[in-house]
Design a protein around this motif. Structure first.
Motif, PDB file in Angstrom:
ATOM      1  N   ASP A 142     -18.450 -55.884  36.421  1.00  0.00           N
ATOM      2  CA  ASP A 142     -17.734 -57.037  36.977  1.00  0.00           C
ATOM      3  C   ASP A 142     -16.218 -56.955  36.830  1.00  0.00           C
ATOM      4  OD1 ASP A 142     -20.261 -57.947  37.521  1.00  0.00           O
ATOM      5  OD2 ASP A 142     -20.253 -59.544  36.022  1.00  0.00           O
TER       6      ASP A 142
ATOM      7  N   TYR B 271     -15.030 -62.539  31.398  1.00  0.00           N
ATOM      8  CA  TYR B 271     -16.437 -62.143  31.530  1.00  0.00           C
ATOM      9  C   TYR B 271     -17.310 -62.911  30.538  1.00  0.00           C
ATOM     10  CZ  TYR B 271     -20.652 -59.267  31.170  1.00  0.00           C
ATOM     11  OH  TYR B 271     -21.961 -58.840  31.125  1.00  0.00           O
TER      12      TYR B 271
ATOM     13  N   ARG C 142     -16.751 -65.863  29.197  1.00  0.00           N
ATOM     14  CA  ARG C 142     -16.868 -67.255  29.632  1.00  0.00           C
ATOM     15  C   ARG C 142     -17.832 -67.369  30.815  1.00  0.00           C
ATOM     16  NH1 ARG C 142     -11.061 -67.263  28.340  1.00  0.00           N
ATOM     17  NH2 ARG C 142     -10.809 -68.531  26.457  1.00  0.00           N
ATOM     18  N   GLN C 143     -17.818 -66.363  31.653  1.00  0.00           N
ATOM     19  CA  GLN C 143     -18.758 -66.317  32.786  1.00  0.00           C
ATOM     20  C   GLN C 143     -20.198 -66.316  32.280  1.00  0.00           C
ATOM     21  OE1 GLN C 143     -17.894 -63.212  35.808  1.00  0.00           O
ATOM     22  NE2 GLN C 143     -20.000 -62.514  35.504  1.00  0.00           N
TER      23      GLN C 143
ATOM     24  N   GLN D  41     -21.116 -69.806  30.860  1.00  0.00           N
ATOM     25  CA  GLN D  41     -21.372 -70.804  31.898  1.00  0.00           C
ATOM     26  C   GLN D  41     -22.718 -70.595  32.564  1.00  0.00           C
ATOM     27  OE1 GLN D  41     -17.975 -70.342  34.460  1.00  0.00           O
ATOM     28  NE2 GLN D  41     -16.547 -71.246  32.968  1.00  0.00           N
TER      29      GLN D  41
END
Length: 407
Positions: free
Chosen positions: A353, A399, A401-402, A405
């Motif tokens: 990513d 990344y 925090r992604q 979530q």
């Protein structure tokens, strides 16, 4: 072929290549690698100048024990750095082609497979660890035995739980301080424990100190030679310290380091190396003298790492279980505390990513005593320039925090 070659595992970076096979990183991001612990700061000009000025040395066969000037320069550096009396440059110091090859070849010289009647000799290793220790053990006809890192000791290896029967078979103990990958520095009490064990069971200690000059506080890390002197072990019995210019002076390609300590072991190691072919080029020796004799470039190099770590660590602390290490240039971060994700999955996703490479901690350790102490951790080598390391940290935070979530 030597059947012990079949015992060798793939190197961590080979495992990483396989882990990333078939993954296409996000083209919106330039590639940043925090995977390989290779210094990226500029090589000091004084070292390059000394190398070029001594290229005539390429016309000469070098002696295995090196020139006196280099051994004296190393002895002087050790005395100044650790505030100890100068070692005997003729009998207690030996130049080597980087600490890596000496860490390997020392085991070949020290291990006596016929000495133990209760099984193969033991080579004690920290866990996680530098994989050369394991390979050196196997190819010397010994077995590695792993002392797991203890989070309560800032991830220093815990030797207190090792059985008596294992210590009785031990012939060599590798210890890395400051540690790779954890950055842990052994205390005087730690060294006292190891020296007492060495006295009791008659094994050699190989102290890998290649990261000794990268630290973040006012006090430089304690070294094994200084610890020995503080404890009255003035002849350094069964102790060999190994160090290198690679990290200190940003010259990994020079392959220049030294071993120092017990004169009896140095004598036998010199004999081994005469046959092993371990002589250092005269041109490299001249450049090494210039490096060991200068401290200003080391101070400037360390300041760059301090700047990086002081900026990067707070960014990553917001999302990962990570702290400023004692020393060395790695961050050793936990990834599973809130994410419920393995270290390998984290590394794959981050590469896919955000095009950032980190090394899964499980690749740097072995399962021992029921656990792999590197699992669910990652190693990040902050070797690039400040801006690139900060960009990597921000991508890692994004990344992470992604992932949070998505839960």
């Amino acid at each position: 072929m030597n059947p012990n070659l079949e015992k060798l595992q793939a190197y961590p970076f080979e495992k990483l290549k396989r882990l990333f096979a078939g993954i296409t990183p996000n083209p919106d991001y330039s590639a940043i690698s925090l995977g390989l612990g290779e210094p990226k700061h500029a090589t000091p000009q004084l070292i390059k100048d000394a190398l070029v000025a001594n290229l005539n040395g390429l016309a000469n066969y070098p002696s295995t024990n090196g020139i006196e000037g280099l051994r004296v320069a190393i002895s002087n550096w050790l005395a100044q750095r650790y505030n100890i009396p100068a070692l005997d440059a003729a009998t207690q110091i030996l130049p080597v082609n980087g600490s890596r090859e000496a860490l390997f070849s020392l085991a070949q010289a020290v291990i006596d497979p016929s000495k133990n009647s209760h099984g193969a000799p033991i080579v004690m290793c920290p866990n996680p660890f530098y994989q050369i220790y394991e390979g050196a053990a196997y190819l010397a006809g010994a077995e590695p035995y792993f002392a797991n890192a203890n989070p309560a000791k800032n991830f220093a290896p815990d030797f207190s739980q090792i059985p008596e029967a294992i210590w009785q078979r031990a012939q060599l103990l590798y210890v890395c301080s400051p540690g790779n990958p954890t950055g842990a520095v052994l205390t005087l009490n730690d060294w006292k424990e190891l020296f007492e064990l060495s006295d009791r069971y008659n094994f050699v200690i190989a102290a890998d100190e290649c990261y000794s000059e990268i630290y973040f506080g006012e006090t430089a890390p304690l070294g094994s030679l200084a610890a020995a002197r503080a404890l009255g072990r003035n002849d350094y019995p069964r102790l060999i310290t190994l160090s290198s210019l690679s990290k200190r002076s940003n010259v990994p390609g020079m392959r220049s380091g030294f071993v120092a300590g017990d004169a009896n072991i140095i004598k036998q190691f010199l004999l081994y190396r005469t046959y092993h072919g371990g002589a250092m080029s005269p041109s490299i020796q001249a450049a090494s003298i210039a490096a060991w004799n200068d401290e200003q470039h080391v101070i400037e190099n360390r300041a760059l790492y301090v700047k990086k770590f002081s900026q990067v660590t707070p960014v990553l602390q917001e999302v990962l279980d990570v702290a400023l290490p004692d020393a060395a240039f790695y961050l050793w971060a936990g990834v599973d505390k809130h994410l419920q994700i393995s270290d390998t999955e984290f590394a794959q996703g981050l590469y896919r990513d955000y095009n950032v490479t980190v090394l899964p901690g499980s690749f740097l350790a072995r399962e021992a005593h029921g656990i792999n102490p590197g699992s669910n951790r990652i190693r990040m080598a902050l070797v690039a320039e400040v801006e690139e390391c900060m960009e990597a940290a921000q991508r890692i935070a994004a990344y992470t925090r992604q992932l949070m979530q998505a839960q």
